[in-house]
Every structure is written in C-alpha cells, then in structure tokens.
Design a protein around this motif. Structure first.
Motif, PDB file in Angstrom:
ATOM      1  N   ILE A  84       0.825  -1.375   0.086  1.00  0.00           N
ATOM      2  CA  ILE A  84      -0.051   0.027  -0.069  1.00  0.00           C
ATOM      3  C   ILE A  84       1.077   1.379  -0.134  1.00  0.00           C
ATOM      4  CG2 ILE A  84      -1.795   1.227   1.014  1.00  0.00           C
ATOM      5  CD1 ILE A  84      -2.600  -1.334   2.582  1.00  0.00           C
ATOM      6  N   ALA A  85       0.958   1.913  -1.037  1.00  0.00           N
ATOM      7  CA  ALA A  85       1.756   3.041  -1.195  1.00  0.00           C
ATOM      8  C   ALA A  85       1.053   4.077  -2.380  1.00  0.00           C
ATOM      9  CB  ALA A  85       3.174   2.818  -1.610  1.00  0.00           C
ATOM     10  N   PRO A  86       0.498   5.330  -1.764  1.00  0.00           N
ATOM     11  CA  PRO A  86       0.596   5.760  -0.347  1.00  0.00           C
ATOM     12  C   PRO A  86      -0.612   5.285   0.427  1.00  0.00           C
ATOM     13  CG  PRO A  86      -0.429   7.322  -1.788  1.00  0.00           C
ATOM     14  CD  PRO A  86      -0.021   6.337  -2.824  1.00  0.00           C
ATOM     15  N   ALA A  87      -0.312   5.074   1.782  1.00  0.00           N
ATOM     16  CA  ALA A  87      -1.279   4.850   2.581  1.00  0.00           C
ATOM     17  C   ALA A  87      -1.622   5.756   3.424  1.00  0.00           C
ATOM     18  CB  ALA A  87      -0.756   3.477   3.652  1.00  0.00           C
ATOM     19  N   THR A  88      -3.133   6.481   3.479  1.00  0.00           N
ATOM     20  CA  THR A  88      -3.746   7.495   4.157  1.00  0.00           C
ATOM     21  C   THR A  88      -4.034   7.069   5.494  1.00  0.00           C
ATOM     22  OG1 THR A  88      -5.822   7.205   3.475  1.00  0.00           O
ATOM     23  CG2 THR A  88      -4.545   8.734   2.076  1.00  0.00           C
ATOM     24  N   ALA A  89      -4.157   7.940   6.479  1.00  0.00           N
ATOM     25  CA  ALA A  89      -4.341   7.974   7.681  1.00  0.00           C
ATOM     26  C   ALA A  89      -5.865   7.125   7.727  1.00  0.00           C
ATOM     27  CB  ALA A  89      -4.583   9.037   8.374  1.00  0.00           C
ATOM     28  N   ASN A  90      -6.907   7.556   6.926  1.00  0.00           N
ATOM     29  CA  ASN A  90      -8.112   6.905   6.822  1.00  0.00           C
ATOM     30  C   ASN A  90      -7.998   5.451   6.341  1.00  0.00           C
ATOM     31  OD1 ASN A  90     -11.076   7.124   6.680  1.00  0.00           O
ATOM     32  ND2 ASN A  90     -10.679   6.798   4.435  1.00  0.00           N
ATOM     33  N   PRO A 121       3.145   4.866   4.667  1.00  0.00           N
ATOM     34  CA  PRO A 121       2.251   6.146   4.977  1.00  0.00           C
ATOM     35  C   PRO A 121       2.429   7.335   4.389  1.00  0.00           C
ATOM     36  CG  PRO A 121       2.844   4.927   6.986  1.00  0.00           C
ATOM     37  CD  PRO A 121       3.538   4.314   6.035  1.00  0.00           C
ATOM     38  N   ALA A 122       1.516   8.183   3.995  1.00  0.00           N
ATOM     39  CA  ALA A 122       1.983   9.428   3.481  1.00  0.00           C
ATOM     40  C   ALA A 122       0.693  10.485   3.958  1.00  0.00           C
ATOM     41  CB  ALA A 122       1.992   9.414   1.647  1.00  0.00           C
ATOM     42  N   THR A 149       8.804   3.635   6.632  1.00  0.00           N
ATOM     43  CA  THR A 149       8.637   5.098   7.147  1.00  0.00           C
ATOM     44  C   THR A 149       8.602   6.228   6.249  1.00  0.00           C
ATOM     45  OG1 THR A 149       9.916   3.905   9.054  1.00  0.00           O
ATOM     46  CG2 THR A 149       9.627   6.386   9.318  1.00  0.00           C
ATOM     47  N   PRO A 150       7.487   7.076   6.418  1.00  0.00           N
ATOM     48  CA  PRO A 150       7.529   8.389   5.738  1.00  0.00           C
ATOM     49  C   PRO A 150       8.734   9.373   5.868  1.00  0.00           C
ATOM     50  CG  PRO A 150       5.838   8.353   7.331  1.00  0.00           C
ATOM     51  CD  PRO A 150       6.556   7.067   7.607  1.00  0.00           C
ATOM     52  N   ARG A 151       9.166  10.148   4.844  1.00  0.00           N
ATOM     53  CA  ARG A 151      10.155  10.971   4.792  1.00  0.00           C
ATOM     54  C   ARG A 151       9.857  12.099   5.775  1.00  0.00           C
ATOM     55  NH1 ARG A 151      11.062  13.596   0.432  1.00  0.00           N
ATOM     56  NH2 ARG A 151       9.201  13.043  -0.564  1.00  0.00           N
ATOM     57  N   GLY A 161       7.736  18.396   8.075  1.00  0.00           N
ATOM     58  CA  GLY A 161       7.830  17.197   8.998  1.00  0.00           C
ATOM     59  C   GLY A 161       7.810  15.817   8.240  1.00  0.00           C
ATOM     60  N   GLN A 162       7.666  14.961   9.339  1.00  0.00           N
ATOM     61  CA  GLN A 162       7.432  13.671   8.709  1.00  0.00           C
ATOM     62  C   GLN A 162       6.011  13.510   8.384  1.00  0.00           C
ATOM     63  OE1 GLN A 162       8.563  10.733  11.801  1.00  0.00           O
ATOM     64  NE2 GLN A 162       8.840   9.047  10.248  1.00  0.00           N
ATOM     65  N   GLY A 163       6.093  12.823   7.057  1.00  0.00           N
ATOM     66  CA  GLY A 163       4.868  12.516   6.496  1.00  0.00           C
ATOM     67  C   GLY A 163       4.704  12.459   5.005  1.00  0.00           C
ATOM     68  N   ALA A 164       5.837  12.437   4.389  1.00  0.00           N
ATOM     69  CA  ALA A 164       6.005  12.645   2.828  1.00  0.00           C
ATOM     70  C   ALA A 164       6.189  10.982   2.679  1.00  0.00           C
ATOM     71  CB  ALA A 164       7.134  13.374   2.538  1.00  0.00           C
ATOM     72  N   LEU A 165       5.827  10.609   1.462  1.00  0.00           N
ATOM     73  CA  LEU A 165       5.815   8.946   1.124  1.00  0.00           C
ATOM     74  C   LEU A 165       7.432   8.837   0.845  1.00  0.00           C
ATOM     75  CD1 LEU A 165       4.500   6.555  -0.020  1.00  0.00           C
ATOM     76  CD2 LEU A 165       4.665   7.668  -2.217  1.00  0.00           C
ATOM     77  N   ALA A 166       7.823   7.828   1.469  1.00  0.00           N
ATOM     78  CA  ALA A 166       9.382   7.355   1.293  1.00  0.00           C
ATOM     79  C   ALA A 166       9.658   7.510  -0.009  1.00  0.00           C
ATOM     80  CB  ALA A 166       9.417   5.973   2.029  1.00  0.00           C
ATOM     81  N   ASP A 167      10.918   7.789  -0.198  1.00  0.00           N
ATOM     82  CA  ASP A 167      11.590   7.806  -1.399  1.00  0.00           C
ATOM     83  C   ASP A 167      11.367   6.467  -2.343  1.00  0.00           C
ATOM     84  OD1 ASP A 167      12.672  10.543  -1.464  1.00  0.00           O
ATOM     85  OD2 ASP A 167      14.438   9.890  -0.533  1.00  0.00           O
ATOM     86  N   LEU A 168      11.058   6.438  -3.551  1.00  0.00           N
ATOM     87  CA  LEU A 168      10.696   5.439  -4.117  1.00  0.00           C
ATOM     88  C   LEU A 168      11.778   4.139  -4.146  1.00  0.00           C
ATOM     89  CD1 LEU A 168       8.714   6.508  -7.584  1.00  0.00           C
ATOM     90  CD2 LEU A 168       7.907   5.921  -5.132  1.00  0.00           C
TER      91      LEU A 168
END
Length: 181
Positions: A84-90, A121-122, A149-151, A161-168
C-alpha cells in the motif's frame, strides 16, 4: 515465473508517484496489479496505471466482470506481496479496524496470513504523529504489516515534518528485500 505484486493506492497527493512505482516494478520483471480507492483516482487516473502495468486497475469491490472470479479474493490469493503506497490515515484506520468497504480494504482482509504486506504512509505530519494513527500502525504491525517510514520533508500542505511518502528507491528496495526473504 514473475512475482506478483498487488499495489494499492489510497487518496494522498503522493498517489501520482504510483505511475513511477508501477513503471519501475514492471521494468524489474514483476507482474503488478493495481487497486485504487476512489480518492486516489482524484490524483492520478486509472488509465495511466493500467497502461504502465498492462493489467486492469481495480476500483470497485462490486465490479466483478468475470462470473468465475471474485476480484478481492483472487487478487489476494495471487499476491506474492501486498504493497500500500501511499497509505492515508483513513486507509490505515480502516485496515486496523478490519473494515472492508472498498476494494483496497476488502482485498487486504482477504489476503492469506502468510502474504508479505508493506505499508508506506503519506500524510500531514500531525496526522502521522497523531496517537490514533500510531496506534493503528502498531495494530497493523502486529498482524504482519511492515511500515516503510515516511520522510521528513516539505509537505504538500506547506508544513515541514514527517509524513512524505518514502523515496521510491527505498520502497523498491523494501519490495526486493521482502520478496527475497
């Protein structure tokens, strides 16, 4: 025989990176089946991902084009890896609570227990760091999901802050490491 990856995209601005992810995975020889939430289709079209994956994109749990196939069950059975990429909080919250109201969550619930599962997560930093999101991620880790882990970065909302999708490249490395275990 090519390994099969079921790639699920939920409705984050990062969904547009799904095109590059699908492209790179298929170039590495993986068979990629894409699932999208309705919200994800607001950021990238299913047609783009269909062309890149050379597979139909799955959007609606109620859409069963073949009488002898139940998509959310069969996709789970065929998956060598569920990503799952990206995975939202929802989406993370729905998965942690066992809800299955869309193609992504229903497929996740139908996965065989031994199917490797990665989640990237993103979201906004406050959403990612919120105690409920962290609790939900812990629940998912307890049932076998491995978090990518998000960037820490400038986010679409303008905050840092932390929350950006990890680098591909990190996501691709996790996929390869997981499939080689």
């Amino acid at each position: 025989m090519a390994k099969t990856i079921v790639l699920a995209l939920s409705g984050s601005i990062s969904a547009y990176k799904g095109a590059d992810l699908v492209s790179q995975l298929t170039k590495k020889g993986y068979e990629v089946h894409v699932i999208m939430t309705k919200a994800a289709t607001q950021f990238i079209t299913p047609l783009t991902l269909q062309v890149l994956s050379k597979q139909p994109v799955h959007l609606d749990i109620m859409e069963e084009k073949l009488a002898n196939r139940i998509n959310h069950i069969d996709l789970g059975k065929e998956a060598d890896l569920f990503l799952i990429a990206p995975a939202t909080a929802n989406t993370i919250a729905q998965l942690a609570q066992g809800l299955s109201g869309n193609m992504l969550t229903a497929t996740a619930l139908a996965l065989p227990a031994d199917t490797p599962k990665l989640i990237a997560p993103a979201m906004n930093t406050k959403m990612y760091c919120h105690p409920l999101t962290q609790k939900n991620l812990k629940i998912l880790q307890e049932i076998g999901y491995k978090e990518i882990t998000p960037r820490h970065s400038l986010l679409a909302c303008g905050e840092i802050g932390q929350g950006a999708l990890a680098d591909l490249d990190i996501i691709l490395q996790k996929v390869e490491d997981t499939l080689s275990e």
